[in-house]
Structures are given as C-alpha cells and as structure tokens.
Design an enzyme around this catalytic site. Structure first.
Site, PDB file in Angstrom:
ATOM      1  N   HIS A   7     -46.272 -13.902  -4.379  1.00 21.56           N
ATOM      2  CA  HIS A   7     -46.897 -15.583  -5.269  1.00 21.56           C
ATOM      3  C   HIS A   7     -45.028 -15.628  -5.223  1.00 21.56           C
ATOM      4  O   HIS A   7     -44.844 -16.645  -6.265  1.00 21.56           O
ATOM      5  CB  HIS A   7     -47.358 -15.615  -6.291  1.00 21.56           C
ATOM      6  CG  HIS A   7     -49.122 -15.410  -5.301  1.00 21.56           C
ATOM      7  ND1 HIS A   7     -49.646 -15.945  -4.788  1.00 21.56           N
ATOM      8  CD2 HIS A   7     -49.290 -13.623  -5.874  1.00 21.56           C
ATOM      9  CE1 HIS A   7     -51.000 -15.018  -4.327  1.00 21.56           C
ATOM     10  NE2 HIS A   7     -50.760 -13.846  -5.560  1.00 21.56           N
ATOM     11  N   SER A  28     -18.831 -28.181  -2.173  1.00 20.84           N
ATOM     12  CA  SER A  28     -19.442 -29.814  -2.260  1.00 20.84           C
ATOM     13  C   SER A  28     -18.335 -30.402  -2.159  1.00 20.84           C
ATOM     14  O   SER A  28     -16.839 -30.807  -2.477  1.00 20.84           O
ATOM     15  CB  SER A  28     -19.997 -30.323  -3.019  1.00 20.84           C
ATOM     16  OG  SER A  28     -20.188 -30.886  -3.660  1.00 20.84           O
TER      17      SER A  28
END
Ligand code: ARG
Length: 457
Positions: A153, A274
């Site tokens: 999980h 970026s």
C-alpha cells in the site's frame, strides 16, 4: 495488375487507401528470402524449369543486395512490398519473372513474410531483455546488504534489501523472456502453400520450403494458414505485459528520485532539466516508458479488435496487423534499451534507504516474532507490538530507542536481546526462507539468474 477483369482504373484515393508499402517495406528481406525458397521448390518439383528457377533466384538475390546497398529505392507508389519486388523482378528478367507467383497467392505470401519478420523481431527483443537482466544481476550483486523498506500500500511494511527488490523485477523479466520463447514457437510455423485459401493444384513441397527457411513445421489447414494472426496477438500481449512490468519499475524509479524519497539519483545523461525551474532534474526516460506502455496496449487493442469479426479466410482488414505490431515492437525495443542504460547508470543512495527503513516501525513484525519465540501466541504478541508502536508514535521515538523498562512494562518476556532481534540486519538476515530477502537466499537468486542468462545466450 487486374486490367483483365476491370474496365476502369482504380480511383487514385483508393490506391492510396489500399497501399501498405509505407509500412510493409520493412519486410523486404523476408519477402525476398521467402520467394527464393519458393522459386527453389518450384524448380525442384518440376513446376517451373530449373533454369528459370535459377534465373529468378539470382535476380532476387541481386534485388536484395541492391535494396541493402541503396542502389534500388523502394517505390512508395507501389501497392505493397510483394507487388514491388515482383514488379522489379519482371522488369529485370522479363517473362521468367512472371513465373515466380505460380502456386502462390499474396495471402499465403504475406502470412509467410510476417511470420519470418516477427521471428527475427522476437529474438531482438529477447536479446534486449537479456541485457536488462544482466544489468539487474550486476546491481543486485553490489546490494545484497543494502537494507531498504519494503512496501505494501506504499506504506513501509518490512525491511528487504535493494538486491531482493530489483531481483523481483528480474523474475518478471525472465517470464517475459520465456513468454517470447513461447510466442516464437507458434510463429515458427510455415504457411506458404495455403494459396489464397484452398491451397493449390500444383505438386508443391511445403516441407521443403519450411526446411529452406528454417521453420520447425508447416500449417495444417490452408484456411487457417492464411487467415489467422493469433501469433501477432500473442506477441502484442507478451510485449504489453513486458511494458507493464517496465512501467511499474519506472513508476518506482520516478518516486525514488523525488526529493521525498531520494533513494536513487539518475545520471545526468538520462534526465532532463526544466525550461523554467533551474532546480529540476526530471526522470523523463522512466516517464516515457510508463507513457509508452499505454501506446503498446493500444496496439494490442487495435489487433484484437481488428481480428474479431473477420470471416474466414483472408480479408483486407488484416493488412492493419503490421502497423500495430511494428509500432509496438519499435517502442518496446527503444524502451528496454534506454531503460537498461538509465538503470545501469543510476546511483543508489544506501544511506537514505537505510534511514527510511529505520523509521516507520518496519521491525514491528519482528518485535512480535521475538515474543513468539519466547513462548507467546502470535495474536497476543501482535497486540503488544502494536501497543509499543502506538507508544513510540505518542512519544515521537522508535522501537530501537525505547528503554528496556518500557518494553518490560508491556511484557516481562522482553529482555536485553530484543534490540538485536529488531535490528534491521537481523530482520533481513532472519528472513532466510526459500525466496526471502536474507543474503544467502538472494545470492541463490543471483546464481539462478546467471545460469538463466548463460542458457539464454
Ligand atoms: N498488403 C496485403 C496485406 O498486408 C497483402 C495481401 C494482399 N492480398 C489480397 N488478397 N489483397 O495484407
């Protein structure tokens, strides 16, 4: 080509719509090699004269050499690769060239070509998977003792090692490799001689063609031989499963190189920046692998949907098989190759993996197991370990740092040896069950992977 039966020329848009040369040109080698085998057989069986067979074969060899050297350009105006090769052949050797298509239809010809082409492609993907497995193996050897949190999980669950973790993916990729062996088996069946659908009246020898082309066996039913593409579907699904595995691995790599995890660092050569945020280093390779997985599934869906309503035998719909499977293959090959390079060059941040494993009560199960070894029933031990965790959370501390007195206040079975029992090294080393993360078990996995790879070669 069909002048004899038609009184009008085909609409030029239909010509374009019908044409497959823009993508089936890739099968030129299979087409020519297949035709050479067919011409050989026609000569051997006395269906055409030996001299004519020899002339056709020689010309076909020359056409292949000319395409490969660039001396012969593939004509984008041709309908498909089969028509193109035959046209060049006839142009070069005249009447004799027209004899090649005896006892053959484009339907069994294309079925042969795609099988030959895919046999090679399957091997190419397998070679790439083997390199990825090799890279995983080498990294695993370095990290048999690198403790990290194992998750369920996406919550810290129990400690494992980095080697054990990546070897889980190695198991998946070994199965992908084996699935491709299986697909290969069913692709390796020779369909030529099926004719358009009902075989032929000529005394052909299909087994001779199969032998010449290195096929293990021949198709048993002429209608099936020209009209099924289940081997293409199988390949599409094996490739989809492979991509699904790589996509999961990529997803974790993306998470792990984030500042929140910092478990790994990608090499600059396999990251991008970026255009606006100077601090960024983006895991584009892993993201593209994840993204291209959708595309490969799309190709499989195209194939499944294209085949589902086609009556026997050949229908033109089936021409659509090529673009889909070629697209899947192109994307899978580049994805595995670049992924392997990214994986090989990434830096593993052992310190951060260990720090993450030290927080989050990853040893709470081991604490319960400690009490079980002292005689308590597991369900009771589970409760006490849970209470200790709650205590630690309230006090903002860890099981490792809890004083013995506190342990004893929860159960007097606790002794000084609890600290050793819940240390990360012990937690990993004790999980020595077959298939577990303990170093000895991981080394056995590595040995098995190495022998798999040496047999695969
Ligand atoms: N280009 C065709 C294909 O890829 C070749 C087979 C054509 N057969 C036919 N009957 N029109 O399927």
């Amino acid at each position: 080509m069909w002048d004899a039966r038609f009184s009008k020329a085909v609409d030029s848009r239909v010509n374009d719509f019908n044409s497959s040369i823009s993508f089936d040109w890739r099968m030129y080698k299979s087409d020519i090699t297949g035709s050479i085998a067919h011409a050989t057989m026609l000569g051997e069986c006395g269906i055409i004269a030996k001299e004519e067979s020899a002339k056709i074969i020689e010309a076909l060899r020359q056409i292949l050499a000319d395409i490969e050297s660039g001396a012969l350009a593939i004509d984008p105006e041709a309908e498909d690769i089969h028509m193109f090769i035959e046209a060049v052949l006839t142009e070069r050797i005249g009447e004799t060239g027209k004899r090649l298509h005896t006892a053959r239809s484009r339907n069994d010809q294309v079925a042969l070509d795609i099988r030959m082409h895919l046999k090679e492609e399957i091997k190419a993907v397998q070679t790439l998977i083997a390199s990825l497995l090799d890279a995983i193996c080498s990294k695993a050897e370095e990290h048999v003792d690198t403790v990290m949190p194992g998750y369920t999980h996406l919550q810290r669950a129990q400690p494992v090692t980095f080697a054990h973790y990546i070897l889980a993916y190695a198991q998946m990729f070994m199965r992908d490799y084996e699935r491709l062996c299986d697909v290969y088996k069913r692709t390796d069946v020779m369909p030529l001689g099926s004719g358009a659908l009902a075989s032929t009246t000529y005394p052909i020898d299909r087994h001779m063609v199969a032998d010449l082309l290195g096929f293990s066996t021949v198709t048993e039913n002429s209608m099936d031989g020209v009209s099924d593409r289940d081997f293409v579907l199988e390949l599409g699904s094996a490739l989809s499963i492979l991509m699904m595995h790589m996509s999961r691995f990529s997803e974790e790599i993306i998470l792990w190189c984030s500042s929140e995890f910092k478990f790994i660092e990608l090499d600059d050569a396999y990251s991008t920046g970026s255009s606006i945020m100077p601090q960024k280093k983006n895991p584009d390779v892993a993201e593209l692998v994840r993204g291209k997985t959708g595309r490969v599934y799309g190709d499989l869906t195209t194939l499944l949907t294209m085949m589902k309503g086609i009556p026997l035998a050949y229908n033109k719909d089936m021409q659509e098989d090529k673009e889909a499977i070629f697209d899947a293959l192109d994307n899978v090959k580049i994805a595995v190759e670049v992924f392997t390079a990214m994986f090989t060059t990434m830096t593993v941040r052992k310190d951060n993996m260990r720090a993450a494993a030290s927080r989050g009560f990853i040893n709470a199960t081991d604490c319960a197991d400690y009490l079980v070894k002292k005689g308590m029933a597991f369900r009771d031990a589970y409760k006490i370990s849970g209470r200790l965790v709650a205590h630690c959370i309230a006090e903002n501390t860890t099981l490792e740092d809890l004083p013995l007195d506190t342990y004893k206040s929860y159960s007097d079975l606790f002794g000084e040896d609890v600290y050793g029992a819940i240390s990360l090294e012990t937690c990993v080393a004790e999980r020595g069950a077959y298939g577990g993360p303990a170093p000895a078990s991981v080394r056995r996995q590595i040995t098995l992977l190495r022998s798999f790879l040496s047999e695969a070669k």
